[in-house]
Scaffold this motif. Structure first.
Motif, mmCIF file in Angstrom:
data_model
loop_
_atom_site.group_PDB
_atom_site.id
_atom_site.type_symbol
_atom_site.label_atom_id
_atom_site.label_comp_id
_atom_site.label_asym_id
_atom_site.label_seq_id
_atom_site.Cartn_x
_atom_site.Cartn_y
_atom_site.Cartn_z
ATOM 1 N N GLY A 22 85.695 42.796 19.257
ATOM 2 C CA GLY A 22 87.108 42.576 19.585
ATOM 3 C C GLY A 22 87.242 41.703 20.823
ATOM 4 O O GLY A 22 86.451 41.836 21.759
ATOM 5 N N PHE A 24 90.416 41.129 22.503
ATOM 6 C CA PHE A 24 91.691 41.321 23.202
ATOM 7 C C PHE A 24 91.422 41.319 24.718
ATOM 8 O O PHE A 24 90.479 41.962 25.197
ATOM 9 C CB PHE A 24 92.286 42.666 22.768
ATOM 10 C CG PHE A 24 93.621 43.001 23.374
ATOM 11 C CD1 PHE A 24 94.574 42.030 23.637
ATOM 12 C CD2 PHE A 24 93.939 44.325 23.655
ATOM 13 C CE1 PHE A 24 95.811 42.368 24.180
ATOM 14 C CE2 PHE A 24 95.171 44.674 24.198
ATOM 15 C CZ PHE A 24 96.104 43.686 24.460
ATOM 16 N N ASP A 48 87.165 39.730 15.930
ATOM 17 C CA ASP A 48 88.570 40.104 15.760
ATOM 18 C C ASP A 48 89.429 39.501 16.865
ATOM 19 O O ASP A 48 89.362 39.929 18.014
ATOM 20 C CB ASP A 48 88.701 41.636 15.808
ATOM 21 C CG ASP A 48 90.130 42.084 15.566
ATOM 22 O OD1 ASP A 48 90.518 42.231 14.392
ATOM 23 O OD2 ASP A 48 90.880 42.272 16.552
ATOM 24 N N ASN A 141 98.383 49.018 12.370
ATOM 25 C CA ASN A 141 99.361 49.960 12.925
ATOM 26 C C ASN A 141 100.386 50.422 11.894
ATOM 27 O O ASN A 141 101.535 50.692 12.244
ATOM 28 C CB ASN A 141 100.065 49.322 14.137
ATOM 29 C CG ASN A 141 99.065 48.919 15.197
ATOM 30 O OD1 ASN A 141 98.302 49.748 15.665
ATOM 31 N ND2 ASN A 141 99.041 47.636 15.557
ATOM 32 N N GLN A 162 94.214 48.234 10.241
ATOM 33 C CA GLN A 162 93.560 48.360 11.556
ATOM 34 C C GLN A 162 94.444 49.229 12.441
ATOM 35 O O GLN A 162 95.586 48.851 12.735
ATOM 36 C CB GLN A 162 93.368 46.971 12.172
ATOM 37 C CG GLN A 162 92.556 46.997 13.441
ATOM 38 C CD GLN A 162 92.448 45.634 14.120
ATOM 39 O OE1 GLN A 162 93.142 45.375 15.100
ATOM 40 N NE2 GLN A 162 91.586 44.768 13.614
ATOM 41 N N SER A 189 90.637 49.839 19.787
ATOM 42 C CA SER A 189 90.347 50.662 20.977
ATOM 43 C C SER A 189 89.441 51.840 20.613
ATOM 44 O O SER A 189 89.741 52.992 20.968
ATOM 45 C CB SER A 189 91.619 51.161 21.663
ATOM 46 O OG SER A 189 92.285 50.118 22.309
ATOM 47 N N LEU A 191 86.781 52.826 21.862
ATOM 48 C CA LEU A 191 86.263 53.529 23.046
ATOM 49 C C LEU A 191 87.404 54.070 23.899
ATOM 50 O O LEU A 191 87.195 54.488 25.038
ATOM 51 C CB LEU A 191 85.383 52.579 23.872
ATOM 52 C CG LEU A 191 84.208 51.960 23.108
ATOM 53 C CD1 LEU A 191 83.476 50.932 23.970
ATOM 54 C CD2 LEU A 191 83.234 53.039 22.640
ATOM 55 N N ILE A 229 85.405 47.789 16.223
ATOM 56 C CA ILE A 229 85.376 46.472 16.884
ATOM 57 C C ILE A 229 85.461 46.600 18.411
ATOM 58 O O ILE A 229 86.411 46.120 19.033
ATOM 59 C CB ILE A 229 86.519 45.580 16.340
ATOM 60 C CG1 ILE A 229 87.878 46.319 16.343
ATOM 61 C CG2 ILE A 229 86.208 45.089 14.935
ATOM 62 C CD1 ILE A 229 89.082 45.419 16.017
ATOM 63 N N LYS A 231 85.215 45.970 22.341
ATOM 64 C CA LYS A 231 85.312 44.736 23.143
ATOM 65 C C LYS A 231 84.537 44.922 24.438
ATOM 66 O O LYS A 231 84.576 46.000 25.056
ATOM 67 C CB LYS A 231 86.791 44.463 23.455
ATOM 68 C CG LYS A 231 87.031 43.401 24.506
ATOM 69 C CD LYS A 231 87.328 44.003 25.887
ATOM 70 C CE LYS A 231 87.404 42.971 26.990
ATOM 71 N NZ LYS A 231 87.473 43.547 28.343
ATOM 72 N N SER A 232 83.869 43.883 24.883
ATOM 73 C CA SER A 232 83.331 43.860 26.248
ATOM 74 C C SER A 232 83.125 42.411 26.660
ATOM 75 O O SER A 232 82.881 41.551 25.823
ATOM 76 C CB SER A 232 81.995 44.611 26.343
ATOM 77 O OG SER A 232 81.513 44.514 27.673
ATOM 78 N N VAL A 233 83.220 42.163 27.970
ATOM 79 C CA VAL A 233 82.879 40.828 28.463
ATOM 80 C C VAL A 233 81.481 40.849 29.086
ATOM 81 O O VAL A 233 81.010 39.832 29.560
ATOM 82 C CB VAL A 233 83.901 40.303 29.510
ATOM 83 C CG1 VAL A 233 85.222 40.028 28.841
ATOM 84 C CG2 VAL A 233 84.047 41.271 30.675
ATOM 85 N N HIS A 234 80.843 42.017 29.105
ATOM 86 C CA HIS A 234 79.537 42.124 29.750
ATOM 87 C C HIS A 234 78.412 42.062 28.723
ATOM 88 O O HIS A 234 78.376 42.872 27.786
ATOM 89 C CB HIS A 234 79.450 43.416 30.558
ATOM 90 C CG HIS A 234 80.371 43.412 31.724
ATOM 91 N ND1 HIS A 234 81.583 44.069 31.722
ATOM 92 C CD2 HIS A 234 80.285 42.763 32.911
ATOM 93 C CE1 HIS A 234 82.191 43.851 32.876
ATOM 94 N NE2 HIS A 234 81.433 43.053 33.616
ATOM 95 N N ARG A 237 76.614 45.226 27.757
ATOM 96 C CA ARG A 237 77.411 46.161 26.950
ATOM 97 C C ARG A 237 77.605 45.633 25.528
ATOM 98 O O ARG A 237 77.641 46.409 24.578
ATOM 99 C CB ARG A 237 78.778 46.374 27.592
ATOM 100 C CG ARG A 237 78.712 47.220 28.839
ATOM 101 C CD ARG A 237 80.097 47.372 29.411
ATOM 102 N NE ARG A 237 80.115 48.197 30.588
ATOM 103 C CZ ARG A 237 81.171 48.327 31.380
ATOM 104 N NH1 ARG A 237 82.292 47.683 31.099
ATOM 105 N NH2 ARG A 237 81.125 49.097 32.438
ATOM 106 N N ASN A 241 76.473 48.003 22.642
ATOM 107 C CA ASN A 241 77.410 48.553 21.651
ATOM 108 C C ASN A 241 76.952 48.314 20.216
ATOM 109 O O ASN A 241 77.458 48.948 19.291
ATOM 110 C CB ASN A 241 78.819 47.973 21.863
ATOM 111 C CG ASN A 241 79.465 48.499 23.137
ATOM 112 O OD1 ASN A 241 79.016 49.494 23.699
ATOM 113 N ND2 ASN A 241 80.514 47.835 23.605
#
Ligand code: NDP
Length: 275
Positions: A22, A24, A48, A141, A162, A189, A191, A229, A231-234, A237, A241
């Motif tokens: 993801g 976002f 995503d 949703n 989703q 989301s 996590l 899905i 998400k991380s910028v690291h 991680r 994941n």
């Protein structure tokens, strides 16, 4: 589920990877290009994004910079609320495709069930699907009543829903409805945005396998048949994941995690949102 490249068959026969990435809140430009490239290196094939994330250009750039053949990637984007209605959806889709620099997407989703508009939006999605601009179409949703309402007036039923899904919000009613209608559930989301990662029961279950609470949650998603899905910028991680294919939660552990449910949302309620 033995590998990051394992897929689920959607009701139209299209294969969608169980695990996705993801994006976002990942900034367009350098940040998202780097994150998506790392995810692809780590083995993710399902990305995503959404018009409202304003990073489709960077996602497209990362895709162009990889050697992975286009047909091995699974790219999702979404029509935002202000882009809904028949004509607007057609226009929104065109803009997303341009920004991504692609000639088709794998999955196009309605981002939220905007009252009075989602059925017209869906007609445009059906047309885009029939014309081959997207390999699959779906929603996000949607509660059971939204799905019932949409399906009674549509030609094609959504292939994916989703929804927010994590151990604090296990969405039994929506999942049961989707399962019985062959609509694939996908978790956003997963996590709970990091809020569950110090939960003692998740830590304890993870310890048994040498895994973190994030691993436990993502594995629980897969064992529920839910696409996930994170998400991380690291970099570490993003890799971590994806390390969820070498252990199996027991039925007992699945029940313990299900029991953490509090019907607690991190994001807005689909029956009460105003954006
Ligand atoms: P997630 O549940 O994936 O959590 C992301 C957060 O957790 C980030 O702050 C990240 O921080 C942190 N994190 C990730 N991995 C770890 C780890 N292993 N250990 C500790 N912290 C970690 O939340 P999202 O809201 O991003 O949801 C995932 C995706 O779902 C989105 O990116 C988007 O694609 C989709 N989505 C769809 C919605 C919809 O309405 N259809 C709504 C919301 C999301 P950091 O980046 O600093 O590592």
């Amino acid at each position: 589920m033995k590998s990051i490249q394992d897929t689920v068959r959607l009701h139209n026969g299209v294969r969608m990877p169980h695990l996705g990435f993801g994006v976002f809140k990942i900034e367009d430009g350098k940040e998202v290009i780097h994150a998506v490239k790392v995810a692809l290196e780590a083995g993710y094939r399902n990305i995503d994004t959404a018009a409202i994330y304003r990073n489709e250009e960077g996602v497209g750039q990362a895709i162009r910079e990889t050697d992975i053949p286009r047909d091995e990637l699974f790219i999702t984007t979404k029509v935002w609320n202000k882009g809904q209605g028949y004509d607007r959806t057609m226009n929104s889709f065109g803009r997303s495709l341009d920004k991504l620099g692609l000639d088709y997407v794998d999955l196009y989703l309605i981002h939220w069930p905007v009252e009075g508009l989602y059925k017209e939006t869906w007609k445009a999605m059906e047309k885009l699907y029939k014309e081959g601009h997207t390999k699959a179409i779906g929603v996000c949703n949607f509660n059971v009543h939204h799905l019932e309402d949409l399906m009674k007036d549509s030609e094609i039923k959504p292939m994916v829903n989703q929804i927010e899904f994590h151990p604090r919000l296990i969405q039994e009613e929506v999942r049961m409805f989707c399962d019985s209608n062959d609509i694939q559930v996908e978790a956003w989301s997963p996590l709970m945005h990091g809020k569950l990662l110090d939960h003692p029961e998740l830590i304890q279950i993870g310890r048994h396998y040498g895994k973190s609470p994030a691993h436990v949650i993502l594995r629980w998603d897969l064992q529920h048949g839910v696409i996930t899905i994170p998400k991380s910028v690291h970099e570490e991680r993003i890799y971590a994941n994806a390390d969820i294919f070498d252990f199996q939660l027991t039925q007992e552990e699945m029940v313990i995690i299900d029991a953490l449910n509090r019907n607690e949302r991190f994001g807005p309620d689909p029956d009460d949102f105003d954006f």
